[in-house]
Design a protein around this motif. Structure first.
Motif, mmCIF file in Angstrom:
data_model
loop_
_atom_site.group_PDB
_atom_site.id
_atom_site.type_symbol
_atom_site.label_atom_id
_atom_site.label_comp_id
_atom_site.label_asym_id
_atom_site.label_seq_id
_atom_site.Cartn_x
_atom_site.Cartn_y
_atom_site.Cartn_z
ATOM 1 N N GLY A 1 -26.728 19.338 36.276
ATOM 2 C CA GLY A 1 -26.778 19.570 37.711
ATOM 3 C C GLY A 1 -26.983 18.294 38.517
ATOM 4 N N ARG B 1 -29.070 21.318 52.855
ATOM 5 C CA ARG B 1 -28.131 22.426 52.980
ATOM 6 C C ARG B 1 -27.329 22.294 54.281
ATOM 7 N NH1 ARG B 1 -30.715 28.108 51.522
ATOM 8 N NH2 ARG B 1 -31.522 26.953 49.754
ATOM 9 N N ARG C 1 -23.776 25.761 35.884
ATOM 10 C CA ARG C 1 -24.571 24.573 35.545
ATOM 11 C C ARG C 1 -23.944 23.315 36.128
ATOM 12 N NH1 ARG C 1 -25.144 24.649 29.366
ATOM 13 N NH2 ARG C 1 -26.431 22.824 29.687
ATOM 14 N N THR C 2 -22.607 23.209 36.043
ATOM 15 C CA THR C 2 -21.990 21.992 36.592
ATOM 16 C C THR C 2 -22.150 21.935 38.105
ATOM 17 O OG1 THR C 2 -19.836 23.051 36.731
ATOM 18 C CG2 THR C 2 -20.254 21.761 34.771
ATOM 19 N N MET C 3 -22.319 23.090 38.749
ATOM 20 C CA MET C 3 -22.505 23.065 40.197
ATOM 21 C C MET C 3 -23.969 22.860 40.568
ATOM 22 S SD MET C 3 -19.827 25.633 41.923
ATOM 23 C CE MET C 3 -19.787 26.926 40.761
ATOM 24 N N GLY C 4 -24.788 22.617 39.544
ATOM 25 C CA GLY C 4 -26.176 22.279 39.815
ATOM 26 C C GLY C 4 -27.109 23.475 39.874
ATOM 27 N N PHE C 5 -26.689 24.614 39.350
ATOM 28 C CA PHE C 5 -27.573 25.782 39.346
ATOM 29 C C PHE C 5 -28.185 25.966 37.974
ATOM 30 C CE2 PHE C 5 -24.349 26.711 42.514
ATOM 31 C CZ PHE C 5 -25.153 26.878 43.617
ATOM 32 N N ARG D 1 -41.185 28.310 46.244
ATOM 33 C CA ARG D 1 -40.109 28.217 47.239
ATOM 34 C C ARG D 1 -39.391 29.555 47.314
ATOM 35 N NH1 ARG D 1 -38.178 23.453 44.782
ATOM 36 N NH2 ARG D 1 -36.599 24.797 43.924
ATOM 37 N N PHE E 1 -19.701 28.480 47.455
ATOM 38 C CA PHE E 1 -20.905 28.771 46.672
ATOM 39 C C PHE E 1 -21.745 27.531 46.419
ATOM 40 C CE2 PHE E 1 -23.058 29.910 42.625
ATOM 41 C CZ PHE E 1 -23.806 30.940 43.128
ATOM 42 N N GLY E 2 -21.069 26.484 45.954
ATOM 43 C CA GLY E 2 -21.778 25.249 45.625
ATOM 44 C C GLY E 2 -22.442 24.628 46.839
ATOM 45 N N ARG F 1 -33.618 22.495 50.970
ATOM 46 C CA ARG F 1 -33.211 23.139 52.208
ATOM 47 C C ARG F 1 -32.650 22.127 53.219
ATOM 48 N NH1 ARG F 1 -33.991 28.213 54.691
ATOM 49 N NH2 ARG F 1 -34.421 29.229 52.739
ATOM 50 N N ILE G 1 -18.376 20.170 45.936
ATOM 51 C CA ILE G 1 -19.668 19.487 45.917
ATOM 52 C C ILE G 1 -19.493 17.970 45.972
ATOM 53 C CG2 ILE G 1 -20.904 21.353 44.753
ATOM 54 C CD1 ILE G 1 -20.554 19.650 42.154
ATOM 55 N N VAL H 1 -25.679 27.224 48.287
ATOM 56 C CA VAL H 1 -26.947 27.401 47.589
ATOM 57 C C VAL H 1 -27.467 26.073 47.049
ATOM 58 C CG1 VAL H 1 -28.161 29.108 46.182
ATOM 59 C CG2 VAL H 1 -25.821 29.531 46.868
ATOM 60 N N ARG H 2 -27.014 24.976 47.641
ATOM 61 C CA ARG H 2 -27.525 23.678 47.192
ATOM 62 C C ARG H 2 -29.017 23.631 47.487
ATOM 63 N NH1 ARG H 2 -24.619 18.413 49.380
ATOM 64 N NH2 ARG H 2 -22.887 18.875 48.003
ATOM 65 N N ARG H 3 -29.809 23.199 46.530
ATOM 66 C CA ARG H 3 -31.212 23.545 46.580
ATOM 67 C C ARG H 3 -32.069 23.030 47.742
ATOM 68 N NH1 ARG H 3 -32.812 23.299 41.494
ATOM 69 N NH2 ARG H 3 -30.760 23.915 40.848
#
Lengths: 348, 423
Positions: free
Chosen positions: A72, A108, B295-299, B197, A97-98, A105, A154, A101-103
């Motif tokens: 990731g 984002r 996983r490759t998208m960072g999840f 979070r 999607f990518g 905040r 991404i 939901v990028r972590r």
């Protein structure tokens, strides 16, 4: 981004998938990993992505140790053979999607920004009009382009493609690979793609890495690997080859005990194989040529005809391209002399 | 002459040995120079030269000429000779092993020569055996066919296969427990992160799974537990009637349903219904590389896919247990009334007397733990799916079997625990 791979090995149980691979991928390059199945090319790609960890060796992204980061954190875009699109999401949602939901905040993006970016990407892959459809409503080629847009969303540092066109039919495949090349020329992201289709690799890639049994056989431009194959495997795997087993003895090439007028090309002693491209074997009169054979069949359309010949000594059948003007009849005894050839030591 | 003794003689040149003994002339064909042995026994005199391997370079070829007797009797000398030859590397790429000088040959000697040939060949040299006489050809050819691969384990000959199987099974069991522990850790980690979070927690997905695992399971759970309650009551009445103890059927139904049957039946149903679905869904996603894509998208697949599922099942199972227990008591009451002729008022008052809140609490406390067990087993099995549809099927089966088994084992531990707590 530049990728340096040094001495990477990976074993699955007793099977060595990769055995000490060294590879350097320059920034902005499009590299093809080419090899038969089981040659370790997908394993290498998955190691670059971070989906697999090597047993030993190093992988550097722009000089940074990539192995210290999880998949990731590497910012790679990965395109899978079977698309791996999320089926319950529309095309738009898949690509978004990518981003959505990028972590953290703060990083984002706002909804309008996401919308603009996804639409731009869908335009780039020429699928803007399909944004509201679901993956099951698309054709294979379209799905793969969505998958590519999703991987690019991404803003990856590296784009990795695992047999991207493997599940598509021949015509779509041809179209898509031309398109992939254009896309790469447009966005210039460092890309690595895995394929077992030599035509695809030679047409699309800047450089081709030929792999076999977990080792790299040759690295070079498509012209280099085709014109100057480094090993017998490369000659046989890329392009068509006529292979004739010979022996080298006392600095001369022998074919079934008869000395033939062919350069040893540095092969010292023992069995060897002579590799000739079908169009670089000329059909001449029977007396002077190194090989004698009989025409078995003549077929084919286009500028050259395919001639099947059986060699006189051992009945070994070879296929030769002959110009259309040359007059050949079945049963005719002819001589074969290679105009350009390579000799590699070792038995078949 | 003394029989049965050996004597060593030195032969200076290649000579023909001939001697007379007991009126017969014994003669051996030409012997090479060097040491020879004469063996005298009651049947006669045997004379032989020592075995040798002479090497000579002929152009680009190396010729190794084997002479003398190549038999097991000379094993020491032969092995030494072969070792020496192999240890001194020759430049020649072609090696001929000439066998024409051998006067006696047995399997041992032939095998040594074949081994020598293979050793040389494995060094990249071209080694051939020449001068093989017709009577020895069969032996040499057979030996060349002998497989050089390491012999397969012969444990089956000793009847030890079952031991190996037990070992392999134990290793597999240990591995699956480690995987369960790992998944438990990962899920806990993801859960703590979600608490810190809350924004990263996927509520929509959790509600979706809650709907499927909980809400949609209600009718079938109610039906099954109702029937089980009714059957227990019927059996109780049928057998207790003989002792005139029908009224205690209410105690039995109450305690059994609230403590054990309610939660167990629900868990078995959920394992079969939702656990298998979890495994199949995750397995299919694994097969389609969707998990790798995430996983490759960072999840983190645990956070995105597994945590919502586990949370959903942990919430759903206690609710279903409660509903199931009630349905079972209702079924039991109905049977007592219709089959046993026990007035519902009597049933209820007897129930009130016979069970305490403890029984109900014991059943409900077990539910979330068992739910967690089912969810984790199902997710672990789902992620174990390899690329094929076969593997998807077998993992789904394994998921159901393992979770039901573990639920019952867990129930056993709870029984011990509550017994020692005195509840």
């Amino acid at each position: 981004m530049k990728i340096d791979i040094t001495n990477v090995s990976k074993r699955f149980g007793a099977f060595a998938a990769l055995a000490g691979v060294d590879l350097e991928i320059k920034s902005g390059e499009l590299v093809a990993l080419l090899g038969p199945s089981g040659s370790g090319k997908t394993t290498l790609l998955r190691i670059i992505a971070g989906l697999e960890w090597p047993d030993e060796g190093r992988v550097l992204f722009d000089g940074d140790d990539a192995l210290a980061r999880s998949v990731g954190e590497r910012h790679v875009g990965f395109v899978f053979q079977h698309y791996a699109l999320f089926r319950h999401m529309s095309v738009f949602e898949n690509v978004a999607f990518g981003l959505r939901v990028r972590r953290p905040r703060r990083q984002r993006l706002l909804e309008p920004e996401i919308r603009a970016r996804v639409n731009k990407l869908l335009e780039l892959v020429q699928l803007g009009w399909l944004a509201d459809r679901y993956p099951t409503q698309l054709s294979g080629g379209q799905r793969q382009r969505v998958a590519l847009a999703r991987a690019l969303a991404i803003e990856p540092r590296v784009l990795l493609l695992d047999e991207p066109f493997g599940a598509l039919d021949a015509k779509v495949r041809k179209e898509l690979r031309r398109w992939l090349r254009q896309l790469h020329d447009e966005i210039h992201v460092t890309s690595v793609f895995v394929t077992h289709d030599q035509e695809e690799a030679l047409e699309v890639a800047d450089r081709v890495v030929v792999m076999d049994k977990g080792r790299i056989e040759q690295i070079g431009t498509p012209t280099e690997v085709y014109e100057n194959p480094a090993t017998a495997f490369v000659h046989e795997f890329i392009g068509e080859s006529i292979v004739i087993p010979v022996t080298v003895d006392n600095g001369a090439v022998q074919f079934h005990g008869n000395r033939i007028d062919i350069d040893t090309q540095g092969v010292t002693c023992g069995p060897a194989r002579l590799f000739v491209r079908p169009y670089e074997m000329s059909i001449a009169s029977a007396e002077s040529a190194p090989f004698q054979g009989t025409v078995k069949r003549v077929h084919g359309i286009g500028p050259a005809r395919r001639v099947e010949l059986a060699l006189n000594v051992d009945g070994h059948v070879v296929e030769v391209d002959a110009p259309r003007v040359q007059d050949l009849t079945v049963g005719q005894a002819v001589g074969l002399s290679p105009t350009r050839y390579r000799l590699f030591a070792g038995e078949a | 002459m003394v029989s049965g003794c050996d004597m060593a003689v030195e032969l200076s040149t290649d000579s023909e040995l001939m001697f007379k003994y007991d009126g017969t002339i014994w003669r051996r064909s030409r012997l090479p120079s060097g040491r020879a042995r004469i063996r005298i026994c009651t049947r006669g005199v045997f004379v032989s030269g020592g075995p040798e391997l002479k090497s000579a370079v002929d152009g680009e070829r190396l010729v190794l000429a084997a002479v003398g007797p190549w038999t097991a009797a000379h094993s020491d000398a032969l092995e030494r000779t072969i070792d020496e030859t192999v240890a001194t590397p020759a430049a020649a790429r072609k090696v001929e092993i000439d066998m024409s000088g051998i006067d006696r040959l047995d399997t041992f000697g032939a095998w040594l020569l074949e081994r020598l040939r293979r050793t040389l060949a494995s060094d990249g040299r071209e080694a051939v055996l020449v001068g093989v006489s017709d009577d020895r050809r069969g032996l040499i050819e057979d030996l060349q066919k002998v497989n050089l691969e390491p012999a397969e384990s012969n444990s089956h000959l000793l009847g030890l296969n079952w031991l190996a199987a037990i070992g392999a099974t134990m290793a597999e069991v240990t591995r699956s427990f480690l995987l369960l522990a790992q998944m438990l850790g990962e899920v806990s980690h993801a859960g703590v992160r979600a608490l810190i979070r809350p924004g990263s927690f996927r509520l929509t997905s959790t509600v979706h799974h809650l709907d499927r695992v909980g809400w949609r399971a209600v009718p079938i759970i109610l039906l099954i537990t109702f029937l089980i309650g009714a059957i227990i009551a019927q059996q109780g009445i049928f057998h207790f009637r003989r002792f005139g103890a029908e009224v205690y059927v209410v105690d039995m139904v109450g305690v059994l349903v609230l403590r054990e049957i309610g939660v167990l039946i629900v868990c078995i149903m959920v394992a079969g219904r939702s656990g298998s679905a979890y495994t199949a869904e995750l397995g299919a996603m694994k097969m389609r590389e969707e998990i790798d894509a995430l996983r490759t998208m960072g999840f983190d697949p645990v956070e995105v896919l597994i945590l919502p599922r586990i949370v959903a099942i942990v919430i759903a199972v206690p609710i279903l247990t409660f509903l199931g227990s009630m349905a079972a008591l209702y079924g039991g009451g109905l049977v007592c009334w219709l089959y046993g002729g026990m007035n519902p008022d009597i049933f209820l008052s007897r129930l009130k007397e016979s069970i305490s809140l403890n029984h109900f609490v014991v059943g409900m406390v077990k539910a979330p733990f068992m739910a967690m067990m089912i969810g984790i087993v199902a997710c672990v099995e789902g992620l174990q799916v390899k690329g094929s549809a076969d593997s998807l099927g077998s993992q789904t089966t394994a998921s159901v079997v393992k979770s039901i088994f573990l639920v019952i084992v867990l129930d056993g531990f709870f029984a011990i625990f509550f017994a020692s707590m005195g509840k």
